[in-house]
Design a protein around this motif. Structure first.
Motif, PDB file in Angstrom:
ATOM      1  N   ASP A  52       0.828  -1.203   0.000  1.00 21.32           N
ATOM      2  CA  ASP A  52       0.000   0.000   0.000  1.00 21.32           C
ATOM      3  C   ASP A  52       0.864   1.255   0.000  1.00 21.32           C
ATOM      4  N   GLY A  53       2.002   1.187   0.710  1.00 22.93           N
ATOM      5  CA  GLY A  53       2.904   2.329   0.712  1.00 22.93           C
ATOM      6  C   GLY A  53       3.396   2.647  -0.688  1.00 22.93           C
ATOM      7  N   LEU A  54       3.830   1.588  -1.411  1.00 21.63           N
ATOM      8  CA  LEU A  54       4.274   1.790  -2.788  1.00 21.63           C
ATOM      9  C   LEU A  54       3.152   2.351  -3.645  1.00 21.63           C
ATOM     10  N   PHE A  55       1.955   1.800  -3.453  1.00 19.63           N
ATOM     11  CA  PHE A  55       0.838   2.242  -4.272  1.00 19.63           C
ATOM     12  C   PHE A  55       0.505   3.701  -3.992  1.00 19.63           C
ATOM     13  N   ALA A 116      14.060   0.789  -7.872  1.00 18.76           N
ATOM     14  CA  ALA A 116      14.951   0.455  -6.755  1.00 18.76           C
ATOM     15  C   ALA A 116      14.135   0.264  -5.480  1.00 18.76           C
ATOM     16  N   ASN A 117      13.175   1.159  -5.276  1.00 15.71           N
ATOM     17  CA  ASN A 117      12.326   1.075  -4.106  1.00 15.71           C
ATOM     18  C   ASN A 117      11.526  -0.230  -4.101  1.00 15.71           C
ATOM     19  N   ALA A 118      10.996  -0.565  -5.282  1.00 18.85           N
ATOM     20  CA  ALA A 118      10.186  -1.777  -5.369  1.00 18.85           C
ATOM     21  C   ALA A 118      11.040  -3.018  -5.148  1.00 18.85           C
ATOM     22  N   ILE A 119      12.287  -2.985  -5.652  1.00 18.84           N
ATOM     23  CA  ILE A 119      13.172  -4.139  -5.430  1.00 18.84           C
ATOM     24  C   ILE A 119      13.455  -4.288  -3.938  1.00 18.84           C
ATOM     25  N   ARG A 120      13.637  -3.139  -3.271  1.00 17.49           N
ATOM     26  CA  ARG A 120      13.862  -3.172  -1.823  1.00 17.49           C
ATOM     27  C   ARG A 120      12.653  -3.809  -1.128  1.00 17.49           C
ATOM     28  N   VAL A 121      11.456  -3.373  -1.523  1.00 17.04           N
ATOM     29  CA  VAL A 121      10.249  -3.954  -0.928  1.00 17.04           C
ATOM     30  C   VAL A 121      10.175  -5.446  -1.218  1.00 17.04           C
ATOM     31  N   ASN A 122      10.543  -5.821  -2.447  1.00 17.31           N
ATOM     32  CA  ASN A 122      10.573  -7.243  -2.789  1.00 17.31           C
ATOM     33  C   ASN A 122      11.438  -8.019  -1.812  1.00 17.31           C
ATOM     34  N   VAL A 249      -5.565 -13.625  -1.941  1.00 21.36           N
ATOM     35  CA  VAL A 249      -6.342 -13.068  -0.837  1.00 21.36           C
ATOM     36  C   VAL A 249      -6.131 -11.557  -0.874  1.00 21.36           C
ATOM     37  N   PRO A 250      -7.097 -10.802  -1.405  1.00 22.19           N
ATOM     38  CA  PRO A 250      -6.877  -9.360  -1.570  1.00 22.19           C
ATOM     39  C   PRO A 250      -6.468  -8.663  -0.276  1.00 22.19           C
ATOM     40  N   ALA A 251      -7.038  -9.103   0.850  1.00 25.19           N
ATOM     41  CA  ALA A 251      -6.698  -8.431   2.105  1.00 25.19           C
ATOM     42  C   ALA A 251      -5.237  -8.650   2.475  1.00 25.19           C
ATOM     43  N   PHE A 252      -4.635  -9.717   1.962  1.00 24.19           N
ATOM     44  CA  PHE A 252      -3.217  -9.957   2.202  1.00 24.19           C
ATOM     45  C   PHE A 252      -2.346  -9.257   1.162  1.00 24.19           C
ATOM     46  N   ARG A 253      -2.932  -8.784   0.058  1.00 23.25           N
ATOM     47  CA  ARG A 253      -2.221  -8.187  -1.083  1.00 23.25           C
ATOM     48  C   ARG A 253      -1.284  -9.189  -1.755  1.00 23.25           C
ATOM     49  N   LEU A 254      -1.542 -10.444  -1.608  1.00 19.21           N
ATOM     50  CA  LEU A 254      -0.600 -11.427  -2.137  1.00 19.21           C
ATOM     51  C   LEU A 254      -1.324 -12.397  -3.049  1.00 19.21           C
ATOM     52  N   LYS A 255      -0.549 -12.899  -3.992  1.00 24.20           N
ATOM     53  CA  LYS A 255      -1.153 -13.748  -5.008  1.00 24.20           C
ATOM     54  C   LYS A 255      -0.065 -14.650  -5.551  1.00 24.20           C
ATOM     55  N   GLN A 256      -0.412 -15.882  -5.778  1.00 23.87           N
ATOM     56  CA  GLN A 256       0.544 -16.792  -6.408  1.00 23.87           C
ATOM     57  C   GLN A 256      -0.223 -17.798  -7.241  1.00 23.87           C
ATOM     58  N   ASP A 257       0.203 -17.972  -8.488  1.00 21.78           N
ATOM     59  CA  ASP A 257      -0.425 -18.996  -9.313  1.00 21.78           C
ATOM     60  C   ASP A 257      -0.118 -20.370  -8.739  1.00 21.78           C
ATOM     61  N   VAL A 258      -1.084 -21.229  -8.852  1.00 22.86           N
ATOM     62  CA  VAL A 258      -0.899 -22.612  -8.460  1.00 22.86           C
ATOM     63  C   VAL A 258      -0.743 -23.400  -9.759  1.00 22.86           C
ATOM     64  N   VAL A 259       0.436 -24.002  -9.930  1.00 19.66           N
ATOM     65  CA  VAL A 259       0.769 -24.603 -11.220  1.00 19.66           C
ATOM     66  C   VAL A 259       0.739 -26.117 -11.085  1.00 19.66           C
ATOM     67  N   PRO A 260      -0.047 -26.797 -11.924  1.00 22.26           N
ATOM     68  CA  PRO A 260      -0.056 -28.256 -11.835  1.00 22.26           C
ATOM     69  C   PRO A 260       1.337 -28.796 -12.129  1.00 22.26           C
TER      70      PRO A 260
ATOM     71  N   VAL B 376       6.504  -4.620  -9.139  1.00 23.30           N
ATOM     72  CA  VAL B 376       6.176  -6.005  -8.783  1.00 23.30           C
ATOM     73  C   VAL B 376       5.218  -6.122  -7.591  1.00 23.30           C
ATOM     74  N   PRO B 377       5.488  -5.478  -6.450  1.00 25.12           N
ATOM     75  CA  PRO B 377       4.579  -5.716  -5.320  1.00 25.12           C
ATOM     76  C   PRO B 377       3.154  -5.257  -5.607  1.00 25.12           C
ATOM     77  N   ILE B 378       3.012  -4.141  -6.329  1.00 28.33           N
ATOM     78  CA  ILE B 378       1.652  -3.699  -6.660  1.00 28.33           C
ATOM     79  C   ILE B 378       1.018  -4.681  -7.630  1.00 28.33           C
ATOM     80  N   ASP B 379       1.832  -5.132  -8.601  1.00 27.75           N
ATOM     81  CA  ASP B 379       1.286  -6.057  -9.595  1.00 27.75           C
ATOM     82  C   ASP B 379       0.844  -7.363  -8.951  1.00 27.75           C
ATOM     83  N   ILE B 380       1.601  -7.813  -7.951  1.00 27.52           N
ATOM     84  CA  ILE B 380       1.209  -9.056  -7.290  1.00 27.52           C
ATOM     85  C   ILE B 380      -0.216  -8.916  -6.753  1.00 27.52           C
ATOM     86  N   HIS B 381      -0.546  -7.737  -6.261  1.00 29.33           N
ATOM     87  CA  HIS B 381      -1.897  -7.528  -5.749  1.00 29.33           C
ATOM     88  C   HIS B 381      -2.922  -7.395  -6.883  1.00 29.33           C
TER      89      HIS B 381
END
Lengths: 360, 556, 211
Positions: A52-55, A116-122, A249-260, B376-381
């Motif tokens: 959210d900070g980045l956004f 650079a900021n986003a990489i740091r957050v990563n 889970v939008p409330a977590f702001r996280l997402k990952q594909d599940v790959v067979p 990336v972090p925004i895109d993940i969301h």
């Protein structure tokens, strides 16, 4: 009328006006940056404030650029219009090297700063948990490695390691169209209440088989509703039995594909109690939209209690709106449009619900 | 070209019947492309109306879920492969030869072949509605394994026809690209060096170079998908040792640059129109020209940004985030150049100019959300949510399609000999601009809230913004009416177009409207200077007064 | 239109070797330019090479990610026989160069001889390919290596066949010079043949050498 009148005193006035206007845009941008936080769901994981900070930052910067461009554009459109019968050309300005360098360099610096900021957050997010893949390092392109499922940090942690005391392991199985969650039981999970006799011997079970019981004694608790204790890191092991799905889970702001064919390990830490939606985020066929589950973040005590109740529950069909809908669809005459038949609802200890009000 | 003279147009040059048959004249083919594309715009637009009708309520109640999935798949496929690519190919055919002073494209017969493949694969795609089980329903990405599921287990299924159609579209586009690139490299008028070309030609060249580099990769990937679907291979099937994510690499290696294939010529349109209607040279011509090539280079190394949550390594996420963000620089250069072109101009707000300006405003907005998506972090969301849908439609409708409209209003008279009505044009603009923003802006909050794209039903908390979006979509639907009315009534009884109605500079304006079949015939002009000499008072070509004199004689 | 005659048309003098720097003309309308087709063909080859590149990249990715690569019971490919056919194909790049060399000297008979020899060597290569396919223990659908093997060799084989046809057409045209387009077709066929050879080298390295 024009922006750069020849006379000097007006020039100073123009500079003052431009500065004032720029200040105003800065203020509006700042306001938008703050406002942007209200467009997002509640923050329920340790990743959420960082995202959210980045956004917010990019919303502010974006607003400034957008309004800046719009201002110049609007000024030209308002004050640099051709008079009705004026067919003549304007002043032939071909370019301005200094200006062109400025508007190349400034955006370049800006985007590099953002990157650079986003990489740091990563990196921070990686430390907090969510970005580790079981096999990501070895196979950079994300190529599958089905047989390597047992080699990741996940299963090693499952058995005995110290991390097991603090870190929860949950296996997530995505299907067309349901979500199943399996909690391999270890000492740590039911410790707080002390009445876990008879469970310790089953802690080695990884729950990778189809059935959740070993000789009558549950090695795992399974559910179609995801329960997580607050402020405790959790590592998911994401598995798909058919097509691509997305664990989101939008409330977590996280997402990952599940790959067979892949077991992807995915870490996060919930930080806020509540009921949230887990949504399938990678198109998975007919009932893709209905492939949702609830995520309940609760106190460690409540979680342990839920787990204990779960152990006592017999296996029963879990939630699968798709399967129910398919049954209804079969009652009607066929419309001729083909669909994959939904997998039967998984047999779980705790079905849970998707009908309760959720926070996000 | 000798071959043109030998093979072109049995019907009389004036007869409009020639548009219905085989012709090797680029100006006929260009109009064939655009007319075909507009028909498919209506088809794809109709599907969009059904989609927005379904989404106006949270429940899946208007159409069955299977139908919805097929409709959104076909909407995307039709709009990209049968509307926007063909319409841009049409503009290439009409404008490139004229702008560089060539009599025709380099390979007129191949040109016709490339065009006629469009209705063929269009029909194949439409026919897929009639096969058992319905058309493809796995999205326009057709990610395996979902695209390989083939529930009825029949060979002639909608997905197979879809792949066939897309492959044919690829072949057609490659032929078209070979033609455009060769034409621009080989057929320029004397004196027209690369850096005297109009920006539209630069952007056409850049876009078609992307086609040549990217399409083969997609075609290779699509062949493997088709084999998996019908021949029992397992390139993308995990159970046979394949990798579903590999397809995503193939797909996005082309399909992200494809967005630049679409938007670059639109940049070209903006760069052509602004100087005309602001009566000023394009600000920083050389830099704007080079920026197109920079975008081509960068566009080929950004594709993984579509796959941040797909299971790629962290270093890839970081790397492709940086390359993606770098694209903002050459793009920004163009936007700033347009704004500077307008500054202190003598601006005239014609329909064409309004569409160009509206397109630029929408594009700036899309560019900002684009940088967010690169992060990336925004895109993940927001990845795979309505935020992406909103961003994409701002680019593809808000900027690209409005740019296409701008081009049509600007050049319609040149190629048909009739002027479009300005009043209807402005009505069309107002409805389009309002509709676009009402339709696509609400998609951004929806995505931020976490509404996934491609859903046929959604949770009630998303209802408010969806209702607004649907209203916007219906306004967009209505906005087509004045446009079609304008096209038809202008063709039937519009004012005769003079050779140069906008008092513009450029080789195409030194010819009558419509131009003769062979353009300049044996009188190819010698170009003396760059394309935007507004305010300089200097002629574009040697003996310009003779060309103008000739035009006056034709008019008289 | 009035006659403008466009001054002295510089495009006329440019000839085939003309480059495209600023200010230089590329064409003057009705004079057909022999270079257009070749330009287009070179672009086509560049584009076509990317299809192969995609397949090669796919091969590398799938091989790197695979747990078991070859079909059950297969240890690897027999490479000695294919190496012989590889030698035939690669030498044919030499024979086609010789053919072009003789054509440039105007020795039409030798040109035709070497041209025909090149075609024959291509045919021998194809025959070798068919023999290898027939002797293999696995079929097209036996796992992802088998998929890729047949896809790559099959797609390349199609190109070899297309090259032979292309050469056949040019050879036939060499007997009827009035048909036109002879020289550029010849150059195109030559380029195409070298292209097919280079692709095969990469293919051979990937399929037979890389274990």
């Amino acid at each position: 009328m024009t922006a750069t009148p020849p006379a000097k005193p007006t020039n100073r006035l123009a500079i003052a006006a431009v500065s004032l206007w720029t200040g105003l845009i800065v203020l509006v941008s700042h306001w938008m940056a703050q406002q942007s936080q209200r467009w997002l769901p509640v923050q329920a994981s340790s990743a959420a404030p960082l995202v959210d900070g980045l956004f917010g930052f990019e919303t502010g910067l974006g607003t400034f650029i957008f309004l800046g461009v719009l201002t110049v554009l609007a000024w030209s459109l308002l004050f640099h219009r051709a008079r009705k019968y004026d067919e003549s050309d304007a002043e032939p300005i071909e370019g301005n090297t200094r200006l062109e360098i400025i508007w190349t360099v400034i955006p370049l610096v800006l985007v590099l700063l953002i990157a650079a900021n986003a990489i740091r957050v990563n990196r921070v997010l990686g430390v907090l948990g969510p970005m580790e893949h079981a096999h990501g390092g070895a196979v950079p392109t994300g190529a599958l490695s089905p047989g390597a499922e047992g080699s990741g940090p996940v299963t090693s942690a499952l058995a005995t390691s110290d991390a097991a005391a603090t870190e929860l392991q949950v296996e997530v199985i995505a299907r067309q169209w349901s979500w199943e969650f399996r909690y391999p039981l270890s000492d740590g999970d039911v410790q707080p209440h002390g009445d876990h006799d008879g469970m310790a011997g089953a802690s080695g079970g990884t729950g990778s088989g189809g059935a959740a019981t070993t000789h009558g004694m549950p090695a795992t608790v399974s559910s179609t509703e995801l329960h997580l204790p607050i402020n405790r890191p959790v590592t998911f092991r994401l598995l798909s039995e058919d097509v691509l799905h997305g664990f989101y889970v939008p409330a977590f702001r996280l997402k990952q594909d599940v790959v067979p064919g892949q077991a992807i390990s995915f870490r996060l830490t919930p930080t806020r109690s509540g009921r949230y939606r887990l949504r399938d985020s990678q198109f998975s066929g007919t009932w893709f939209a209905a492939n949702q589950a609830d995520v309940v973040v609760e106190s460690p005590a409540a979680f342990a209690h839920w787990l204990e109740l779960g152990v006592q529950q017999p296996l029963q069909p879990g939630l699968s709106p798709a399967a129910d809908d398919y049954a209804r669809r079969q009652q009607r005459p066929s419309n001729g449009w083909a669909t994959v038949v939904p997998a039967p609802p998984p047999l779980v200890n705790v079905p849970g619900s998707v009908a309760l009000p959720h926070d996000a | 070209m000798v071959s043109t003279a030998a093979t072109s147009t049995p019907p009389a040059p004036g007869s409009w019947l020639r548009y219905l048959g085989w012709s090797t004249d680029a100006k006929v083919i260009g109009i064939q492309y655009i007319a075909t594309a507009l028909i498919f715009l209506l088809v794809g637009g109709f599907l969009a109306m059904v989609i927005r009708g379904e989404l106006i309520t949270p429940e899946a109640d208007l159409v069955d879920r299977t139908v919805y999935n097929a409709l959104y798949t076909m909407h995307g496929t039709i709009m990209l492969f049968l509307f926007i690519f063909p319409v841009l190919n049409g503009l290439n055919n009409l404008l490139v030869p004229l702008m560089i002073g060539a009599p025709d494209m380099a390979f007129p017969r191949l040109n016709a072949v490339a065009f006629w493949m469009v209705p063929v694969f269009g029909l194949i795609l439409m026919a897929s509605f009639l096969v058992p089980g319905g058309p493809a329903a796995s999205g326009w990405w057709s990610y395996p394994p979902v695209s390989l599921q083939n529930p009825l287990g029949i060979l002639l299924n909608g997905q197979a026809l879809w792949i066939l159609a897309v492959a044919l579209s690829g072949v057609s586009s490659i032929i078209g690209a070979l033609n455009v690139v060769t034409t621009i490299l080989r057929l320029r008028a004397p004196g027209m060096g690369l850096f005297r070309m109009p920006i539209f030609c630069w952007t056409a060249l850049s876009a078609q170079l992307i086609q040549l580099a990217g399409l083969p990769v997609l075609t290779g990937g699509a062949v493997m998908l088709l084999l998996d679907l019908v021949a029992g291979t397992s390139f993308y099937r995990p159970e046979g040792g394949g990798d579903p994510v590999l397809y995503q690499h193939f797909f996005w290696f082309y399909s992200h640059p494809a967005v630049y294939v679409i938007i670059l010529p639109i940049f070209g349109v903006f760069s052509e129109l602004l100087p005309v209607y602001a009566r000023k040279p394009l600000f920083g011509y050389t830099v704007v020209a080079i920026a197109s090539l920079v975008i081509v280079g960068l566009s080929l190394i950004v594709w993984v940004h579509h796959m941040f949550p797909s299971g790629v390594a962290q270093w890839m996420r970081d790397l492709f985030m940086v390359t993606t963000m770098l694209i903002a620089v050459p793009t920004g250069i163009k936007v700033f150049a347009w704004v500077a072109t307008l500054w202190r101009g003598k601006i005239r707000l014609t329909s064409a100019m309004l569409f160009a300006l509206g397109g630029i405003v929408n594009f700036v907005f899309a560019g900002i959300t684009g940088v967010m998506l690169a992060t990336v972090p925004i895109d993940i969301h927001v990845n795979n949510t309505y935020f992406v849908v909103g961003h994409f439609h701002y680019v593809i409708y808000g900027a690209a399609t409005m740019g296409v409209y701008a081009a049509i209003y600007h050049w319609f008279g040149k190629f048909t000999g009739r002027m479009l009505y300005e009043g209807l044009g402005k009505l069309h603009f107002v409805l389009t601009f309002i509709g676009t923003n009402l339709n696509f802006l609400p998609m951004h909050p929806l995505g931020l809230m976490g509404m996934p794209r491609r859903v046929s039903s959604y949770d009630p908390e998303f209802a408010f913004w969806n209702v607004l979006a649907s209203l916007g979509a219906f306004i967009l639907g209505v906005s087509i009416i004045p446009f079609l009315l304008n096209l038809v009534s202008s063709l039937v009884r519009g004012a005769k177009a003079p050779a140069n109605p906008w008092n513009a500079i450029g080789l195409e304006w030194l010819l009558p409207s419509p131009p003769p079949a062979e353009n300049f015939e044996e009188h190819i002009p010698t170009v003396l200077r760059g394309p935007y000499g507004y305010g300089s008072g200097e002629p574009l070509v040697e003996h310009q007064e003779r060309y103008e004199q000739a035009l006056r004689e034709v008019a008289a | 239109m009035t006659s403008t005659s466009a001054g002295a048309a510089p495009g006329e003098a440019g000839g085939p070797g003309q480059n495209l720097g600023p200010g230089e003309a590329s064409s003057t309308g009705h004079h057909a330019h022999p270079d257009h087709s070749l330009t287009g063909f070179v672009l086509f080859l560049a584009s076509e090479s990317l299809v192969f590149l995609a397949f090669f990249a796919g091969y590398a990715v799938l091989k790197n990610g695979a747990l078991s690569w070859y079909p059950a019971g297969v240890e690897g490919l027999e490479w000695r026989e294919p190496l012989r056919y590889t030698a035939v194909l690669l030498s044919s790049s030499g024979t086609i160069a010789l053919a072009e060399h003789f054509l440039a000297r105007g020795r039409l008979g030798l040109f035709r001889g070497f041209w025909l020899l090149t075609m024959a060597m291509g045919a021998v290569f194809l025959a070798g390919q068919v023999l290898e396919w027939r002797g293999l223990a696995f079929g097209f659908t036996d796992g992802v290596f088998a998929n890729l093997f047949y896809l790559l060799t099959g797609f390349h084989g199609l190109h070899v066949a297309a090259g032979i046809v292309l050469m056949g057409v040019t050879l036939a045209r060499s007997f009827t010079p009035s048909a036109g387009g002879g020289h550029k077709g010849l150059q195109a066929a030559g380029l195409f043949w070298h292209f097919v050879d280079v692709i095969w080298v990469v293919l051979f390295l990937l399929l037979y050498v890389w274990r």
